[in-house]
Design an enzyme around this catalytic site. Structure first.
Site, PDB file in Angstrom:
ATOM      1  N   ARG A  25       0.928  -1.296  -0.008  1.00  0.00           N
ATOM      2  CA  ARG A  25       0.018  -0.073  -0.081  1.00  0.00           C
ATOM      3  C   ARG A  25       1.010   1.221   0.048  1.00  0.00           C
ATOM      4  O   ARG A  25       1.865   1.223   0.870  1.00  0.00           O
ATOM      5  CB  ARG A  25      -0.956   0.060   1.089  1.00  0.00           C
ATOM      6  CG  ARG A  25      -1.462  -1.376   1.499  1.00  0.00           C
ATOM      7  CD  ARG A  25      -2.112  -1.352   2.971  1.00  0.00           C
ATOM      8  NE  ARG A  25      -3.347  -0.474   3.019  1.00  0.00           N
ATOM      9  CZ  ARG A  25      -4.033  -0.356   3.890  1.00  0.00           C
ATOM     10  NH1 ARG A  25      -3.562  -0.918   5.518  1.00  0.00           N
ATOM     11  NH2 ARG A  25      -5.149   0.194   3.875  1.00  0.00           N
ATOM     12  N   GLY A  65      -4.128   9.429  -6.875  1.00  0.00           N
ATOM     13  CA  GLY A  65      -2.880   9.767  -7.997  1.00  0.00           C
ATOM     14  C   GLY A  65      -1.713   8.778  -7.854  1.00  0.00           C
ATOM     15  O   GLY A  65      -0.970   8.407  -8.691  1.00  0.00           O
ATOM     16  N   ARG A  83      -8.021   7.475   9.929  1.00  0.00           N
ATOM     17  CA  ARG A  83      -7.361   8.758   9.560  1.00  0.00           C
ATOM     18  C   ARG A  83      -8.529   9.937  10.030  1.00  0.00           C
ATOM     19  O   ARG A  83      -9.599   9.427   9.924  1.00  0.00           O
ATOM     20  CB  ARG A  83      -6.837   8.775   8.012  1.00  0.00           C
ATOM     21  CG  ARG A  83      -8.082   8.706   7.140  1.00  0.00           C
ATOM     22  CD  ARG A  83      -7.382   9.127   5.546  1.00  0.00           C
ATOM     23  NE  ARG A  83      -8.440   8.957   4.798  1.00  0.00           N
ATOM     24  CZ  ARG A  83      -8.307   8.331   3.683  1.00  0.00           C
ATOM     25  NH1 ARG A  83      -7.110   8.032   3.103  1.00  0.00           N
ATOM     26  NH2 ARG A  83      -9.550   8.001   2.794  1.00  0.00           N
ATOM     27  N   HIS A 140     -15.142   6.800  -4.792  1.00  0.00           N
ATOM     28  CA  HIS A 140     -14.081   7.908  -5.139  1.00  0.00           C
ATOM     29  C   HIS A 140     -14.735   9.142  -5.347  1.00  0.00           C
ATOM     30  O   HIS A 140     -14.254  10.118  -4.723  1.00  0.00           O
ATOM     31  CB  HIS A 140     -13.354   7.278  -6.374  1.00  0.00           C
ATOM     32  CG  HIS A 140     -12.158   8.320  -7.028  1.00  0.00           C
ATOM     33  ND1 HIS A 140     -12.275   9.346  -7.848  1.00  0.00           N
ATOM     34  CD2 HIS A 140     -10.831   8.543  -6.437  1.00  0.00           C
ATOM     35  CE1 HIS A 140     -11.319  10.003  -7.937  1.00  0.00           C
ATOM     36  NE2 HIS A 140     -10.354   9.497  -7.051  1.00  0.00           N
ATOM     37  N   SER A 172      -4.560  52.606   4.982  1.00  0.00           N
ATOM     38  CA  SER A 172      -5.217  51.311   4.681  1.00  0.00           C
ATOM     39  C   SER A 172      -4.199  50.635   3.457  1.00  0.00           C
ATOM     40  O   SER A 172      -4.009  51.463   2.549  1.00  0.00           O
ATOM     41  CB  SER A 172      -6.388  51.703   4.137  1.00  0.00           C
ATOM     42  OG  SER A 172      -6.819  50.615   3.715  1.00  0.00           O
ATOM     43  N   ASN A 215      -3.518  45.215  -3.346  1.00  0.00           N
ATOM     44  CA  ASN A 215      -3.537  44.824  -4.820  1.00  0.00           C
ATOM     45  C   ASN A 215      -2.595  45.744  -5.564  1.00  0.00           C
ATOM     46  O   ASN A 215      -1.653  45.355  -6.404  1.00  0.00           O
ATOM     47  CB  ASN A 215      -5.017  45.163  -5.577  1.00  0.00           C
ATOM     48  CG  ASN A 215      -6.113  44.422  -4.934  1.00  0.00           C
ATOM     49  OD1 ASN A 215      -5.811  43.212  -4.021  1.00  0.00           O
ATOM     50  ND2 ASN A 215      -7.167  44.563  -4.990  1.00  0.00           N
ATOM     51  N   TYR A 241      -7.328  46.148  11.534  1.00  0.00           N
ATOM     52  CA  TYR A 241      -8.464  45.448  10.938  1.00  0.00           C
ATOM     53  C   TYR A 241      -8.035  45.049   9.448  1.00  0.00           C
ATOM     54  O   TYR A 241      -7.128  45.477   9.020  1.00  0.00           O
ATOM     55  CB  TYR A 241      -9.747  46.312  10.775  1.00  0.00           C
ATOM     56  CG  TYR A 241      -9.603  47.447   9.733  1.00  0.00           C
ATOM     57  CD1 TYR A 241      -9.673  47.378   8.441  1.00  0.00           C
ATOM     58  CD2 TYR A 241      -9.170  48.778  10.300  1.00  0.00           C
ATOM     59  CE1 TYR A 241      -9.724  48.268   7.552  1.00  0.00           C
ATOM     60  CE2 TYR A 241      -9.029  49.741   9.332  1.00  0.00           C
ATOM     61  CZ  TYR A 241      -9.279  49.742   8.088  1.00  0.00           C
ATOM     62  OH  TYR A 241      -9.023  50.620   7.145  1.00  0.00           O
TER      63      TYR A 241
HETATM   64  P1  ADP Z   1      -6.351   3.404  -0.310  1.00  0.00           P
HETATM   65  O1  ADP Z   1      -5.443   4.550   0.218  1.00  0.00           O
HETATM   66  O2  ADP Z   1      -6.603   3.701  -1.897  1.00  0.00           O
HETATM   67  O3  ADP Z   1      -7.673   3.081   0.271  1.00  0.00           O
HETATM   68  P2  ADP Z   1      -5.680   1.144   0.967  1.00  0.00           P
HETATM   69  O4  ADP Z   1      -4.103   0.705   0.913  1.00  0.00           O
HETATM   70  O5  ADP Z   1      -6.007   1.732   1.975  1.00  0.00           O
HETATM   71  O6  ADP Z   1      -5.719   2.143  -0.387  1.00  0.00           O
HETATM   72  O7  ADP Z   1      -6.314  -0.280   0.518  1.00  0.00           O
HETATM   73  C1  ADP Z   1      -7.270  -0.473  -0.405  1.00  0.00           C
HETATM   74  C2  ADP Z   1      -8.110  -1.420  -0.138  1.00  0.00           C
HETATM   75  O8  ADP Z   1      -7.468  -2.672   0.398  1.00  0.00           O
HETATM   76  C3  ADP Z   1      -8.876  -1.137   1.535  1.00  0.00           C
HETATM   77  O9  ADP Z   1     -10.172  -1.236   1.301  1.00  0.00           O
HETATM   78  C4  ADP Z   1      -8.014  -1.736   2.459  1.00  0.00           C
HETATM   79  O10 ADP Z   1      -8.889  -1.849   3.496  1.00  0.00           O
HETATM   80  C5  ADP Z   1      -7.758  -3.078   1.592  1.00  0.00           C
HETATM   81  N1  ADP Z   1      -6.569  -3.516   2.308  1.00  0.00           N
HETATM   82  C6  ADP Z   1      -5.442  -3.255   2.283  1.00  0.00           C
HETATM   83  N2  ADP Z   1      -4.478  -4.034   2.982  1.00  0.00           N
HETATM   84  C7  ADP Z   1      -5.238  -4.813   3.241  1.00  0.00           C
HETATM   85  C8  ADP Z   1      -4.999  -6.307   3.877  1.00  0.00           C
HETATM   86  N3  ADP Z   1      -3.456  -6.273   4.437  1.00  0.00           N
HETATM   87  N4  ADP Z   1      -5.728  -7.073   4.082  1.00  0.00           N
HETATM   88  C9  ADP Z   1      -7.021  -6.920   3.669  1.00  0.00           C
HETATM   89  N5  ADP Z   1      -7.478  -5.897   3.131  1.00  0.00           N
HETATM   90  C10 ADP Z   1      -6.634  -4.978   2.773  1.00  0.00           C
HETATM   91 MG    MG Z   2      -7.682   3.250   2.451  1.00  0.00          MG
END
Ligand code: ADP
Ligand code: MG
Ligand code: MG
Length: 888
Positions: A96, A105, A352, A468, A777, A781, A864
């Site tokens: 990941r 991206g 997060r 998305h 003042s 700009n 101000y």
């Molecule tokens: P994004 O940032 O695009 O969400 P992620 O890395 O979080 O990408 O992962 C995409 C998907 O894959 C998510 O639904 C995540 O929960 C799943 N996923 C990632 N790692 C694992 C894992 N170790 N086991 C099962 N599912 C995973």
């Molecule tokens: Mg994710």
């Protein structure tokens, strides 16, 4: 030696939530969740520092990294009791990406890495589920081929569709082990055909291929576009997370889902999310199957049938809810969460701080402060002032007639009308031409980001509330309707159909992201009612802030909007538009073209009552508050007649020969009017103009004081002063007009005379200019134009390149160039104060409504800021945040 690999899970956490810069957001939070005892599959993070090293070394991995990764794999093996590449019971991992901030991206995640022709048999035997094993393998090949080998994924999808059709199936889940096995063979030949080599069978090759692809994606075009739009420096780099797989696709006691601890659209305190039984991660986001609701309440509200997780898996749901609460208390913020259930066991895969709409941000901040989870100061700092913009703008008029085409999910609130476009590039081009567009897609992907940014709204046929499109739109503050299932889009033919109706590219539609409605044509809008949370947060902000907030307003309408939004006065009332009024322009032209003072005065006499009425209207709305009125500023030539008919009109009004007028107009021609006969230079050469304006101001002020009893406080501002002598002369004109009016009326009123600091010379000589001026003042700009030597109207041709190449960090006309223009402001403020300790200091450029510039105004201690009426609430919040940050 630098450490590049940080482990988590199985009782180990080498990092934590404070390490986002090093481990990226995903890695830092996985380590944090593991350290507070939540169930996180074990894994490791390769730090963001490696990203830079990788590029420095010509896209190679140093040996040290190979050793550390081997240790990382050993950690996962030890915790899981499985071995990477083991033919009997293989360890599978996900790879990941993860930058400091979540970034579309970047490379998509690869799941099930570690499968090959042998390990797939081992997985089948160990799990006792051959179907699952082959499903995982075919997913793996498909993902790896797509995101690592970058082969055309269309061919793989087609192969899957054909297999399903052959068998007469609708869902992926209906395919048997043998079907999937056959599909894997087909996928492998597809890879060999397109890539020229067989699908990699060595699990370590697979792993390094994926790691390299993550780092490679940092420099992808998509990532670069996103960084540019979001001010993310290229130097940050991305981390790579390698983590043991857990499986949501192991049958009906397994599932995967995404959730928010509160409603990210409205901010309500209710768990919010979606899940899919017998599925893997990406399935929810990709909108392949329609996900089910998390809670019974949400399912009922939507009138949906399929069981909510609360109903289908009550026990795991209970655990999950407890984790939500735990995470919210721990992070003290609303969390965006990914989870997977493997045969009844819950695993956390990500957390997060969740993206939210402005409305939700307000509600969550105020609620959390009231719940005692955060302080009021924190609540103030939690809301992005610029995001308030979303709330201050019009929504659909509930009484307007609507031609509803269809309804989708209310994915991101706000209403937008625009012409239909079907791809991101067209959206961007049309927006650059000044068109409002609605981007209509089956579903969106990170490749569409630039088009989503350019569009006023987004409509998709597929995907849920966490698709998305929905997530990105909420983050950008764009209205979005997602999953409008009855929509059938033919992007090639540039047309979409709903039932019997057809809408082509270029036709106008309206979407309402709050209800999910999609309407034909443009629908009328109304001003929004500001919610109670808005008022509450503004009250808290007002207690904290030191800077006053005024508005730039020049009509009674603007002034009352500004007052409603909490403006504490007018910081800039321009007077020139009053001269352009159709009823007055002839008198104005007569004045300009007059050959002597007597001629000018005759014209000015006609203008006086009009000006008096203008000022009276404004001063009445602003009664009791200071109003800074700038005397006539623009270059004279802007008022000159052009058409024959216009000359004739002036000639008749003035009783002068038309040829004389034309000659006079030609004399007034300037080569560089912005630096020409304008500002106080008009007052110096034709003092009777300023005299008339000053008289109008004082007469109006006395009228209003009499009528309302609450005297306005006019602050008369002389524009474009460079020298003290100019201000001395103009102040004398204004003071004399005031005395004359006061004597005539037998009444006095308080007023100030000051100047706009908009030329570098004025900033340099601020010490002596303050002897004459009672206020400054900062007209930032023009001060930006004159300090940088850049014309704002012509800057668009090169300024983009300047910002891209880091010459200026931001557009200096949006965010004050603090190093240059800011230095002049700071110096002028200091010099002005040294002469006149109680001098009033404000800013009235566009920058007065820009949060970063407001922070600077707090730092240099201005009294101000003045912003356009709609930006007043933004400025109030930004001023409070600046005050809190200044206190540390
Ligand atoms: P994004 O940032 O695009 O969400 P992620 O890395 O979080 O990408 O992962 C995409 C998907 O894959 C998510 O639904 C995540 O929960 C799943 N996923 C990632 N790692 C694992 C894992 N170790 N086991 C099962 N599912 C995973
Ligand atoms: Mg994710
Ligand atoms: Mg992804």
């Amino acid at each position: 030696m630098t450490q590049y690999v940080y482990r988590f899970g199985g009782g180990v956490s080498d990092g934590g939530k404070g390490d986002k810069n090093l481990l990226g957001g995903k890695g830092a939070n996985l380590a944090e969740m593991a350290s507070i005892g939540l169930p996180v599959p074990p894994g490791f993070t390769i730090s963001t520092e490696m990203c830079a090293t990788y590029y420095d070394e010509g896209e190679q991995f140093p040996q040290g990294l190979r050793d550390e990764v081997a240790n990382g794999i050993a950690h996962i093996e030890q915790v899981t009791g499985k071995t990477f590449g083991d033919a009997a019971d293989p360890l599978l991992v996900s790879v990941r990406s993860g930058a400091r901030v979540s970034m579309p991206g970047m490379m998509d995640t690869v799941l099930n890495l570690g499968l090959n022709d042998q390990t797939v048999e081992g997985l089948a035997a160990a799990s006792g589920d051959a179907r699952f094993a082959w499903d995982s393998y075919r997913r793996f090949i498909q993902m790896y081929a797509d995101v690592v080998l970058e082969l055309d994924h269309g061919n793989f999808e087609e192969a899957l569709e054909i297999t399903k059709e052959d068998r007469g199936f609708y869902l992926d889940t209906e395919l048997s082990a043998d079907d999937l096995k056959a599909l894997v063979d087909e996928y492998k030949s597809l890879v060999e055909e397109e890539w020229g080599k067989p699908f990699p069978q060595d699990v370590h090759d697979q792993l390094w291929g994926a790691v390299g692809a993550v780092f490679g994606s940092w420099q992808s075009e998509r990532a670069k576009v996103y960084r540019r739009l979001n001010d993310i420096p290229a130097s940050w780099g991305t981390a790579v997370n390698v983590q043991a797989m857990v499986f949501g696709n192991m049958g009906d006691t397994s599932a995967t889902g995404v959730a928010f601890t509160r409603d990210p659209a409205k901010g309500d305190r209710a768990y919010y999310g979606e899940f899919l039984i017998n599925a893997q991660g990406e399935d929810v986001v990709a909108g392949i199957r329609t996900p089910q609701y998390l809670t019974t309440a949400a399912r009922e509200e939507a009138g949906a049938k399929p069981a909510a997780m609360e109903e289908a898996m009550p026990e795991v749901y209970g655990e999950l809810a407890a984790v939500f609460d735990r995470l919210e208390t721990h992070y003290r913020d609303m969390q965006d969460i990914e989870f997977t259930v493997e045969r009844g066991k819950l695993w956390m895969l990500q957390t997060r701080s969740g993206k939210r709409t402005a409305k939700a941000a307000l509600k969550i901040a105020v609620d959390m402060a009231n719940e005692g989870l955060i302080t009021r100061d924190e609540a103030i700092l939690r809301v992005d002032p610029s995001a308030l913009d979303q709330l201050l703008h019009p929504t659909l008029d509930p009484d307007a007639t609507r031609d509803v085409l269809t309804k989708g999910l209310p994915a991101s609130p706000g209403a937008a009308s625009g012409t239909v476009v079907f791809d991101a590039d067209t959206a961007e081009r049309a927006a650059a031409d000044g068109q409002s567009v609605i981007l209509v897609r089956t579903e969106t992907s990170p490749e569409d980001i630039h088009g989503m940014h350019a569009a006023k709204g987004i409509l998709t046929a597929r995907g849920g509330m966490t698709s998305h499109a929905a997530v990105v739109a909420r983050g950008m503050g764009r209205p979005c309707v997602s999953g409008a299932g009855t929509l059938s889009i033919d992007a090639k033919a540039k047309v979409f159909r709903v039932g019997t109706r057809e809408v082509k590219e270029g036709e106008t539609i309206t979407i309402d992201g709050a209800t999910g409605e999609v309407m034909y044509g443009a629908v009328a809008t109304i001003q929004p009612e500001l919610s109670g949370d808005f008022g509450t947060l503004m009250e808290w902000a007002d207690v904290i802030r030191r800077l006053k907030v005024r508005a730039n307003a020049e009509t009674p309408g603007d002034c009352s909007t500004a007052r409603e939004f909490g403006a504490e006065g007018v910081g800039l009332c321009r007077t020139e538009h009053m001269f352009f009024d159709a009823a007055r322009i002839t008198a104005v032209r007569q004045m300009i073209l007059a050959s002597d003072e007597a001629g000018r005065r005759a014209a000015l006499d006609k203008l006086l009552p009009e000006q008096r009425r203008d000022f009276a209207e404004i001063l009445e709305v602003m009664a009791g508050l200071p109003v800074t009125i700038r005397l006539l500023d623009p270059p004279l030539h802007e008022f000159l007649p052009h058409e024959e008919a216009e000359f004739e009109e002036v000639a008749t009004a003035a009783g002068v020969d038309i040829e004389v007028l034309k000659r006079r107009a030609a004399e007034l021609h300037e080569f560089n009017p912005m630096l020409g006969h304008r500002g106080c230079r008009l007052g110096v050469t034709y003092p009777e103009i300023y005299e008339m304006q000053a008289r109008a101001i004082f007469e109006a002020a006395l009228d209003v004081a009499e009528k309302s009893g609450d005297a306005p406080i006019p602050e008369v501002m002389i524009p474009l002063v460079a020298t003290k002598r100019e201000l001395d002369l103009m102040k004398a004109v204004v003071d004399k007009a005031a005395e004359t009016v006061f004597t005539e009326r037998g009444k006095r009123i308080e007023y100030l005379v000051g100047t706009m600091i908009e030329l570098p010379r004025a900033a340099l000589r601020a010490g002596e200019i303050a002897e004459a001026g009672e206020f400054f003042s900062f007209g930032t700009n023009d001060l930006t134009q004159t300090t940088l030597g850049v014309s704002r109207d012509d800057a668009s041709r090169f300024l983009g390149a300047y910002v891209e190449q880091g010459i200026y960090a931001r557009d200096p006309f949006v965010t004050l160039d603090i190093e240059g223009v800011g230095e002049l402001v700071k110096m002028a403020a200091e010099r002005g104060r040294a002469t006149r300790p109680d001098i009033k200091l404000g800013i009235c450029g566009e920058h007065g409504g820009d949060p970063a510039s407001i922070a600077f105004c707090e730092e240099v201690g201005l009294d101000y800021v003045s912003a356009s009426p709609y930006r007043v609430p933004i400025a109030r919040l930004a001023a409070a945040q600046a005050a809190l940050r200044a206190r540390g």
